[in-house]
Design an enzyme around this catalytic site. Structure first.
Site, PDB file in Angstrom:
ATOM      1  N   ASN A  12     -12.912   6.162  -5.268  1.00 24.74           N
ATOM      2  CA  ASN A  12     -13.153   4.751  -4.955  1.00 24.74           C
ATOM      3  C   ASN A  12     -12.670   4.473  -3.530  1.00 24.74           C
ATOM      4  O   ASN A  12     -11.472   4.468  -3.270  1.00 24.74           O
ATOM      5  CB  ASN A  12     -12.405   3.869  -5.964  1.00 24.74           C
ATOM      6  CG  ASN A  12     -12.494   2.393  -5.632  1.00 24.74           C
ATOM      7  OD1 ASN A  12     -13.335   1.962  -4.850  1.00 24.74           O
ATOM      8  ND2 ASN A  12     -11.616   1.606  -6.246  1.00 24.74           N
ATOM      9  N   TRP A  13     -13.615   4.250  -2.620  1.00 24.11           N
ATOM     10  CA  TRP A  13     -13.255   4.035  -1.215  1.00 24.11           C
ATOM     11  C   TRP A  13     -12.734   2.633  -0.937  1.00 24.11           C
ATOM     12  O   TRP A  13     -12.223   2.368   0.138  1.00 24.11           O
ATOM     13  CB  TRP A  13     -14.469   4.332  -0.325  1.00 24.11           C
ATOM     14  CG  TRP A  13     -14.595   5.781   0.016  1.00 24.11           C
ATOM     15  CD1 TRP A  13     -14.070   6.836  -0.675  1.00 24.11           C
ATOM     16  CD2 TRP A  13     -15.278   6.339   1.137  1.00 24.11           C
ATOM     17  NE1 TRP A  13     -14.394   8.014  -0.067  1.00 24.11           N
ATOM     18  CE2 TRP A  13     -15.133   7.743   1.053  1.00 24.11           C
ATOM     19  CE3 TRP A  13     -16.006   5.795   2.189  1.00 24.11           C
ATOM     20  CZ2 TRP A  13     -15.692   8.606   2.001  1.00 24.11           C
ATOM     21  CZ3 TRP A  13     -16.556   6.658   3.123  1.00 24.11           C
ATOM     22  CH2 TRP A  13     -16.401   8.047   3.043  1.00 24.11           C
ATOM     23  N   LYS A  14     -12.912   1.722  -1.874  1.00 22.03           N
ATOM     24  CA  LYS A  14     -12.471   0.335  -1.687  1.00 22.03           C
ATOM     25  C   LYS A  14     -13.090  -0.227  -0.392  1.00 22.03           C
ATOM     26  O   LYS A  14     -14.216   0.129  -0.057  1.00 22.03           O
ATOM     27  CB  LYS A  14     -10.947   0.247  -1.715  1.00 22.03           C
ATOM     28  CG  LYS A  14     -10.363   0.896  -2.981  1.00 22.03           C
ATOM     29  CD  LYS A  14      -8.876   0.706  -3.119  1.00 22.03           C
ATOM     30  CE  LYS A  14      -8.384   1.413  -4.368  1.00 22.03           C
ATOM     31  NZ  LYS A  14      -6.935   1.181  -4.608  1.00 22.03           N
ATOM     32  N   HIS A  99     -11.549  -3.390 -11.882  1.00 26.29           N
ATOM     33  CA  HIS A  99     -10.411  -2.802 -11.157  1.00 26.29           C
ATOM     34  C   HIS A  99      -9.336  -3.865 -10.975  1.00 26.29           C
ATOM     35  O   HIS A  99      -9.624  -5.047 -10.789  1.00 26.29           O
ATOM     36  CB  HIS A  99     -10.876  -2.271  -9.797  1.00 26.29           C
ATOM     37  CG  HIS A  99      -9.879  -1.402  -9.121  1.00 26.29           C
ATOM     38  ND1 HIS A  99      -8.775  -1.913  -8.464  1.00 26.29           N
ATOM     39  CD2 HIS A  99      -9.799  -0.045  -9.002  1.00 26.29           C
ATOM     40  CE1 HIS A  99      -8.071  -0.912  -7.975  1.00 26.29           C
ATOM     41  NE2 HIS A  99      -8.658   0.230  -8.279  1.00 26.29           N
ATOM     42  N   GLU A 101      -7.558  -4.705  -8.607  1.00 29.09           N
ATOM     43  CA  GLU A 101      -7.641  -5.484  -7.373  1.00 29.09           C
ATOM     44  C   GLU A 101      -8.674  -6.592  -7.489  1.00 29.09           C
ATOM     45  O   GLU A 101      -8.513  -7.667  -6.893  1.00 29.09           O
ATOM     46  CB  GLU A 101      -7.962  -4.543  -6.202  1.00 29.09           C
ATOM     47  CG  GLU A 101      -6.793  -3.617  -5.890  1.00 29.09           C
ATOM     48  CD  GLU A 101      -7.180  -2.368  -5.129  1.00 29.09           C
ATOM     49  OE1 GLU A 101      -6.280  -1.553  -4.864  1.00 29.09           O
ATOM     50  OE2 GLU A 101      -8.380  -2.184  -4.817  1.00 29.09           O
ATOM     51  N   GLU A 169      -5.452   2.653 -15.157  1.00 31.46           N
ATOM     52  CA  GLU A 169      -4.791   2.597 -13.862  1.00 31.46           C
ATOM     53  C   GLU A 169      -3.609   1.644 -13.939  1.00 31.46           C
ATOM     54  O   GLU A 169      -3.775   0.428 -13.817  1.00 31.46           O
ATOM     55  CB  GLU A 169      -5.762   2.112 -12.788  1.00 31.46           C
ATOM     56  CG  GLU A 169      -6.822   3.112 -12.409  1.00 31.46           C
ATOM     57  CD  GLU A 169      -7.421   2.774 -11.048  1.00 31.46           C
ATOM     58  OE1 GLU A 169      -7.405   3.639 -10.163  1.00 31.46           O
ATOM     59  OE2 GLU A 169      -7.885   1.638 -10.867  1.00 31.46           O
ATOM     60  N   GLY A 175      -1.723   3.017  -5.142  1.00 33.24           N
ATOM     61  CA  GLY A 175      -1.390   2.970  -3.723  1.00 33.24           C
ATOM     62  C   GLY A 175       0.085   2.944  -3.398  1.00 33.24           C
ATOM     63  O   GLY A 175       0.465   2.740  -2.246  1.00 33.24           O
ATOM     64  N   SER A 214      -2.339   6.663  -7.490  1.00 33.98           N
ATOM     65  CA  SER A 214      -1.619   7.606  -6.630  1.00 33.98           C
ATOM     66  C   SER A 214      -1.910   9.065  -6.988  1.00 33.98           C
ATOM     67  O   SER A 214      -1.017   9.918  -6.983  1.00 33.98           O
ATOM     68  CB  SER A 214      -0.108   7.331  -6.673  1.00 33.98           C
ATOM     69  OG  SER A 214       0.184   6.062  -6.106  1.00 33.98           O
ATOM     70  N   GLY A 235      -8.180   6.877  -5.296  1.00 37.73           N
ATOM     71  CA  GLY A 235      -8.344   5.879  -4.253  1.00 37.73           C
ATOM     72  C   GLY A 235      -8.267   6.480  -2.871  1.00 37.73           C
ATOM     73  O   GLY A 235      -9.198   7.119  -2.393  1.00 37.73           O
ATOM     74  N   GLY A 236      -7.144   6.294  -2.197  1.00 38.23           N
ATOM     75  CA  GLY A 236      -6.991   6.704  -0.807  1.00 38.23           C
ATOM     76  C   GLY A 236      -7.255   8.169  -0.548  1.00 38.23           C
ATOM     77  O   GLY A 236      -7.734   8.541   0.534  1.00 38.23           O
TER      78      GLY A 236
END
Length: 256
Positions: A12-14, A99, A101, A169, A175, A214, A235-236
């Site tokens: 997921n690049w967000k 999600h 967020e 999650e 993150g 993470s 994610g990141g």
């Protein structure tokens, strides 16, 4: 990881990525190859601005391309939104809904997440429904209560293992570099599995359950070794090909 369930690795690049990032998508697509690609599914969800170009880049690759969110309606006066039908029209095959967020930053309720999931299923997209507790909820011993509520209220009655994926999650791990213990992950995933079986019968045994929060190349193999973890939502660490492919390679241990 349950052997009879085909694993899924999703990135997921967000709100990250421009045309300059297409080289990373291309590199990931080139790195997702046999023999491992014949045993697991791999997905990347870039921002909507890159969706169509990314699907073209991956036309000859096992790497699937999806979106990070969708509206609950097919079309209408909803400035800035993207419908599930639009995602499918760009050759996207998956969509993430619920999600944390989105739930936090856009005040999305379980009912809205469910409506989005229903729209995605109607558009024949594989739907990844995210659930998870906050740090405060965890500290108050409410983790399983939160998972029970979110799972029940966010998952459509028409969901099935072939079309729906559940991602656990823990919000406090996203993150932050913090990862729950293997025992914590196992407890959460076992609980989700039981709830799915209670609701969907035998098909509940077949839903893919992803862990997210993470995830990195350093911890991926350990997470995949946990019972009822059928893949990862990253994610990141999915933004750079080298990082994402390091996680991809961790799946090889499951078939050694």
């Amino acid at each position: 990881m349950t052997d009879r369930i085909r694993p899924l690795l999703a990135g997921n690049w967000k709100m990250n990525g421009t045309r300059a990032s297409l080289d990373q998508i291309k590199a990931i697509a080139e790195g997702v190859k046999a023999p491992l690609s014949e045993k697991i599914d791999t997905l990347l969800c870039p921002p909507a601005t890159l969706l169509y170009v990314a699907t073209a880049l991956c036309d000859d690759s096992p790497l699937a391309i999806g979106a990070q969110d969708c509206h609950s309606l097919v079309s209408g006066a909803h400035t800035g939104d993207i419908s599930a039908a639009m995602i499918a029209d760009c050759f996207g095959t998956h969509v993430i809904v619920g999600h944390s967020e989105r739930r936090r930053n856009h005040a999305e309720s379980d009912a809205l997440v469910r409506a989005k999931a229903e729209a995605a299923l109607t558009a024949e997209l594989t739907t990844i429904i995210c659930i998870g507790e906050t740090a405060d909820e965890r500290d108050q011993g409410q983790t399983l209560d939160v998972l029970k509520r979110q799972l029940a209220a966010s998952t459509p009655d028409g969901a099935a293992s072939e079309t729906t994926v559940i991602a656990y999650e823990p919000v406090w791990a996203i993150g932050t570099g913090k990862v729950p213990t293997s025992a914590d992950v196992e407890e959460a995933h076992a609980f989700i599995r039981r709830e799915l079986v209670a609701r969907f019968g035998g098909d509940g045994e077949k839903f893919r359950l992803l862990y997210g929060g993470s995830v990195s190349g350093a911890n991926a193999a350990d997470l995949l070794a946990v019972a009822n973890v059928n893949g990862l939502l990253v994610g990141g660490q999915s933004l750079k090909a080298a990082d994402f492919l390091a996680i991809y390679s961790a799946f090889e241990r499951q078939f050694a």
